[in-house]
Motif scaffolding. Structure first.
Motif, PDB file in Angstrom:
ATOM      1  N   ALA A   1     -11.981 -12.888 -13.749  1.00  0.00           N
ATOM      2  CA  ALA A   1     -13.369 -12.794 -14.207  1.00  0.00           C
ATOM      3  C   ALA A   1     -13.584 -13.659 -15.451  1.00  0.00           C
ATOM      4  O   ALA A   1     -14.618 -14.326 -15.602  1.00  0.00           O
ATOM      5  CB  ALA A   1     -13.718 -11.341 -14.510  1.00  0.00           C
ATOM      6  N   GLY A   2     -12.596 -13.662 -16.344  1.00  0.00           N
ATOM      7  CA  GLY A   2     -12.692 -14.505 -17.531  1.00  0.00           C
ATOM      8  C   GLY A   2     -12.704 -15.982 -17.184  1.00  0.00           C
ATOM      9  O   GLY A   2     -13.400 -16.781 -17.821  1.00  0.00           O
ATOM     10  N   THR A   3     -11.944 -16.357 -16.158  1.00  0.00           N
ATOM     11  CA  THR A   3     -11.923 -17.751 -15.716  1.00  0.00           C
ATOM     12  C   THR A   3     -13.293 -18.205 -15.239  1.00  0.00           C
ATOM     13  O   THR A   3     -13.765 -19.298 -15.569  1.00  0.00           O
ATOM     14  CB  THR A   3     -10.890 -17.930 -14.582  1.00  0.00           C
ATOM     15  N   VAL A   4     -13.970 -17.347 -14.464  1.00  0.00           N
ATOM     16  CA  VAL A   4     -15.322 -17.670 -13.998  1.00  0.00           C
ATOM     17  C   VAL A   4     -16.276 -17.789 -15.177  1.00  0.00           C
ATOM     18  O   VAL A   4     -17.102 -18.713 -15.249  1.00  0.00           O
ATOM     19  CB  VAL A   4     -15.828 -16.605 -13.008  1.00  0.00           C
ATOM     20  N   ALA A   5     -16.171 -16.870 -16.130  1.00  0.00           N
ATOM     21  CA  ALA A   5     -17.072 -16.880 -17.284  1.00  0.00           C
ATOM     22  C   ALA A   5     -16.902 -18.138 -18.127  1.00  0.00           C
ATOM     23  O   ALA A   5     -17.888 -18.736 -18.585  1.00  0.00           O
ATOM     24  CB  ALA A   5     -16.840 -15.634 -18.133  1.00  0.00           C
ATOM     25  N   ARG A   6     -15.674 -18.560 -18.323  1.00  0.00           N
ATOM     26  CA  ARG A   6     -15.451 -19.769 -19.121  1.00  0.00           C
ATOM     27  C   ARG A   6     -15.974 -21.009 -18.393  1.00  0.00           C
ATOM     28  O   ARG A   6     -16.517 -21.933 -19.021  1.00  0.00           O
ATOM     29  CB  ARG A   6     -13.960 -19.916 -19.447  1.00  0.00           C
ATOM     30  N   ALA A   7     -15.848 -21.031 -17.068  1.00  0.00           N
ATOM     31  CA  ALA A   7     -16.398 -22.142 -16.292  1.00  0.00           C
ATOM     32  C   ALA A   7     -17.914 -22.137 -16.358  1.00  0.00           C
ATOM     33  O   ALA A   7     -18.552 -23.197 -16.431  1.00  0.00           O
ATOM     34  CB  ALA A   7     -15.920 -22.050 -14.846  1.00  0.00           C
ATOM     35  N   ALA A   8     -18.513 -20.939 -16.330  1.00  0.00           N
ATOM     36  CA  ALA A   8     -19.970 -20.832 -16.442  1.00  0.00           C
ATOM     37  C   ALA A   8     -20.443 -21.309 -17.810  1.00  0.00           C
ATOM     38  O   ALA A   8     -21.458 -22.017 -17.926  1.00  0.00           O
ATOM     39  CB  ALA A   8     -20.401 -19.382 -16.213  1.00  0.00           C
ATOM     40  N   ARG A   9     -19.707 -20.953 -18.846  1.00  0.00           N
ATOM     41  CA  ARG A   9     -20.065 -21.396 -20.195  1.00  0.00           C
ATOM     42  C   ARG A   9     -19.986 -22.910 -20.308  1.00  0.00           C
ATOM     43  O   ARG A   9     -20.885 -23.560 -20.879  1.00  0.00           O
ATOM     44  CB  ARG A   9     -19.130 -20.750 -21.219  1.00  0.00           C
ATOM     45  N   ALA A  10     -18.947 -23.493 -19.743  1.00  0.00           N
ATOM     46  CA  ALA A  10     -18.783 -24.948 -19.799  1.00  0.00           C
ATOM     47  C   ALA A  10     -19.909 -25.665 -19.055  1.00  0.00           C
ATOM     48  O   ALA A  10     -20.316 -26.762 -19.438  1.00  0.00           O
ATOM     49  CB  ALA A  10     -17.433 -25.340 -19.206  1.00  0.00           C
ATOM     50  N   ALA A  11     -20.418 -25.024 -17.993  1.00  0.00           N
ATOM     51  CA  ALA A  11     -21.499 -25.633 -17.208  1.00  0.00           C
ATOM     52  C   ALA A  11     -22.871 -25.307 -17.771  1.00  0.00           C
ATOM     53  O   ALA A  11     -23.888 -25.826 -17.287  1.00  0.00           O
ATOM     54  CB  ALA A  11     -21.408 -25.154 -15.757  1.00  0.00           C
ATOM     55  N   GLY A  12     -22.918 -24.427 -18.790  1.00  0.00           N
ATOM     56  CA  GLY A  12     -24.206 -24.017 -19.356  1.00  0.00           C
ATOM     57  C   GLY A  12     -25.000 -23.144 -18.400  1.00  0.00           C
ATOM     58  O   GLY A  12     -26.241 -23.153 -18.419  1.00  0.00           O
ATOM     59  N   ALA A  13     -24.292 -22.378 -17.565  1.00  0.00           N
ATOM     60  CA  ALA A  13     -24.938 -21.583 -16.523  1.00  0.00           C
ATOM     61  C   ALA A  13     -25.163 -20.137 -16.962  1.00  0.00           C
ATOM     62  O   ALA A  13     -24.402 -19.587 -17.759  1.00  0.00           O
ATOM     63  CB  ALA A  13     -24.092 -21.599 -15.252  1.00  0.00           C
ATOM     64  N   ARG A  14     -26.220 -19.545 -16.431  1.00  0.00           N
ATOM     65  CA  ARG A  14     -26.452 -18.113 -16.579  1.00  0.00           C
ATOM     66  C   ARG A  14     -25.445 -17.378 -15.707  1.00  0.00           C
ATOM     67  O   ARG A  14     -25.039 -17.880 -14.667  1.00  0.00           O
ATOM     68  CB  ARG A  14     -27.890 -17.797 -16.161  1.00  0.00           C
ATOM     69  N   MET A  15     -25.052 -16.142 -16.095  1.00  0.00           N
ATOM     70  CA  MET A  15     -24.003 -15.460 -15.327  1.00  0.00           C
ATOM     71  C   MET A  15     -24.310 -13.995 -15.092  1.00  0.00           C
ATOM     72  O   MET A  15     -24.834 -13.301 -15.973  1.00  0.00           O
ATOM     73  CB  MET A  15     -22.653 -15.576 -16.030  1.00  0.00           C
ATOM     74  N   ALA A  16     -23.979 -13.528 -13.880  1.00  0.00           N
ATOM     75  CA  ALA A  16     -23.986 -12.102 -13.544  1.00  0.00           C
ATOM     76  C   ALA A  16     -22.606 -11.752 -13.010  1.00  0.00           C
ATOM     77  O   ALA A  16     -22.048 -12.489 -12.184  1.00  0.00           O
ATOM     78  CB  ALA A  16     -25.056 -11.798 -12.507  1.00  0.00           C
ATOM     79  N   HIS A  17     -22.066 -10.664 -13.486  1.00  0.00           N
ATOM     80  CA  HIS A  17     -20.716 -10.242 -13.090  1.00  0.00           C
ATOM     81  C   HIS A  17     -20.769  -8.818 -12.556  1.00  0.00           C
ATOM     82  O   HIS A  17     -21.258  -7.905 -13.233  1.00  0.00           O
ATOM     83  CB  HIS A  17     -19.774 -10.299 -14.293  1.00  0.00           C
ATOM     84  N   VAL A  18     -20.293  -8.619 -11.327  1.00  0.00           N
ATOM     85  CA  VAL A  18     -20.285  -7.285 -10.720  1.00  0.00           C
ATOM     86  C   VAL A  18     -18.946  -6.611 -10.983  1.00  0.00           C
ATOM     87  O   VAL A  18     -17.900  -7.097 -10.559  1.00  0.00           O
ATOM     88  CB  VAL A  18     -20.582  -7.360  -9.211  1.00  0.00           C
ATOM     89  N   SER A  19     -19.014  -5.497 -11.683  1.00  0.00           N
ATOM     90  CA  SER A  19     -17.838  -4.699 -12.011  1.00  0.00           C
ATOM     91  C   SER A  19     -17.905  -3.402 -11.209  1.00  0.00           C
ATOM     92  O   SER A  19     -18.128  -3.446 -10.003  1.00  0.00           O
ATOM     93  CB  SER A  19     -17.810  -4.440 -13.522  1.00  0.00           C
ATOM     94  N   ALA A  20     -17.743  -2.264 -11.841  1.00  0.00           N
ATOM     95  CA  ALA A  20     -17.816  -0.982 -11.134  1.00  0.00           C
ATOM     96  C   ALA A  20     -18.013   0.141 -12.139  1.00  0.00           C
ATOM     97  O   ALA A  20     -17.472   0.093 -13.254  1.00  0.00           O
ATOM     98  CB  ALA A  20     -16.545  -0.735 -10.324  1.00  0.00           C
ATOM     99  N   ILE A  21     -18.802   1.155 -11.754  1.00  0.00           N
ATOM    100  CA  ILE A  21     -18.849   2.368 -12.559  1.00  0.00           C
ATOM    101  C   ILE A  21     -17.428   2.926 -12.594  1.00  0.00           C
ATOM    102  O   ILE A  21     -16.736   2.986 -11.587  1.00  0.00           O
ATOM    103  CB  ILE A  21     -19.820   3.398 -11.957  1.00  0.00           C
ATOM    104  N   GLY A  22     -17.007   3.330 -13.759  1.00  0.00           N
ATOM    105  CA  GLY A  22     -15.634   3.811 -13.894  1.00  0.00           C
ATOM    106  C   GLY A  22     -14.727   2.809 -14.560  1.00  0.00           C
ATOM    107  O   GLY A  22     -13.570   3.124 -14.863  1.00  0.00           O
ATOM    108  N   ALA A  23     -15.226   1.589 -14.785  1.00  0.00           N
ATOM    109  CA  ALA A  23     -14.433   0.604 -15.514  1.00  0.00           C
ATOM    110  C   ALA A  23     -14.086   1.180 -16.887  1.00  0.00           C
ATOM    111  O   ALA A  23     -14.975   1.529 -17.658  1.00  0.00           O
ATOM    112  CB  ALA A  23     -15.217  -0.693 -15.656  1.00  0.00           C
TER     113      ALA A  23
END
Length: 322
Positions: free
Chosen positions: A101-123
């Motif tokens: 998940a962190g890898t995707v977020a860092r790639a999104a930041r580098a691209a200047g992209a908005r991000m949504a991340h699906v986790s789970a209740i109970g995390a």
């Protein structure tokens, strides 16, 4: 603001259960969708959801940052749906749901992209479940890289291709009893996958609160026993509901984790059932729910009969007494 047809959204894990619904919701809003998956040759079922050229699948593996960065090229929105219920080979909870998940977020930041991340209740970083701990690690990694990302925590999701209602309906077809781990008193808030997908598309639209941690549940809070009773009523089967203490369920799971299909049960799944999986009062008060986004959620009893009829003795031809 540019029209949606000029906006490229990269959906990581777009070929899975939630993914296909998210892709459908996005193409209905005219987005161009790049589906990033480990096996793009197995994502052909997504193509009919959109217009010619609107959906394109590429290879990416969250354990390999270069592939994630390539999948994010020229994208304005990143949506991470990747999650696993069981581990195998290099697909470990921490590698996929945490570091991945962190890898995707860092790639999104580098691209200047908005991000949504699906986790789970109970995390929960303090959970006894490795699945739940990895989900918490993933949320932290995403927000560290993209502080204004939207975190989405659904409760148990159900729908035509789910691995929960279908699993127990299949088990009822072959077994004389259904297990109630921990006595079946654990509370869940089943949420229809289509409603979650609509909310994810809203996040792509920028309608969610930056940095918000949303919790999604359906209109009813049900115990495991009540869910089993609903499944049995829909499939028109009479089965015993057998209570299993957690210690015994965990012992059985040590062996059943190697079983195929509906019989499979892992020790980590047993641990997950120790804690209720419902929308918190804090999320409700903050409006970080489906209702806060103006989405009216569908109940299990309203949707499940549309796909669980196939588990009746005579399928669609079963007499329902109407």
């Amino acid at each position: 603001m540019a029209a949606n047809q000029d906006t490229l959204v990269t959906v990581f894990g777009g070929s899975g259960f939630l993914g296909r619904h998210v892709v459908r919701a996005l193409v209905k809003r005219d987005y161009r969708v790049r589906v990033a998956v480990r096996r793009p040759e197995l994502a052909g079922h997504l193509q009919p959801l959109g217009r010619v050229g609107q959906i394109h699948s590429v290879q990416a593996n969250l354990r390999f940052p270069a592939s994630v960065e390539a999948a994010m090229r020229d994208s304005e929105v990143a949506i991470n749906l990747v999650g696993i219920l069981t581990e195998s080979g290099g697909q470990r909870f921490e590698a996929v749901q945490g570091a991945g998940a962190g890898t995707v977020a860092r790639a999104a930041r580098a691209a200047g992209a908005r991000m949504a991340h699906v986790s789970a209740i109970g995390a929960d970083a303090q959970s006894s479940s490795r699945y739940a701990r990895a989900k918490a690690t993933g949320e932290q990694a995403v927000l560290a890289a993209v502080p204004d990302a939207t975190i989405i925590r659904p409760s148990l999701m159900f729908g035509a291709e789910d691995q929960f209602t279908n699993r127990f309906a299949a088990l009822a077809r072959m077994a004389p009893a259904l297990p109630l781990i921990g006595g079946g008193v654990t509370r869940l808030q089943p949420v229809y996958v289509g409603d979650v997908a609509t909310a994810v598309a809203d996040a792509a639209d920028g309608k969610t609160r930056p940095g918000g941690v949303y919790e999604f549940g359906g209109p009813e809070v049900l115990t495991m026993r009540e869910i089993m009773e609903i499944i049995l009523a829909i499939t028109e089967r009479k089965r015993m509901l057998l209570s299993l203490p957690f210690w015994l369920a965990r012992f059985q799971a040590a062996f059943l984790q190697f079983a195929p299909g509906a019989l499979k049960l892992t020790p980590d799944q047993v641990e997950l059932l120790r804690v209720d999986n419902v929308v918190s009062d804090a999320a409700k008060a903050a409006g970080l729910t489906l209702q806060g986004l103006g989405i009216s959620s569908d109940s299990l009893e309203a949707i499940a009969p549309q796909y669980l009829w196939r588990f009746r003795k005579a399928g669609q031809f079963a007499h329902n007494g109407a």
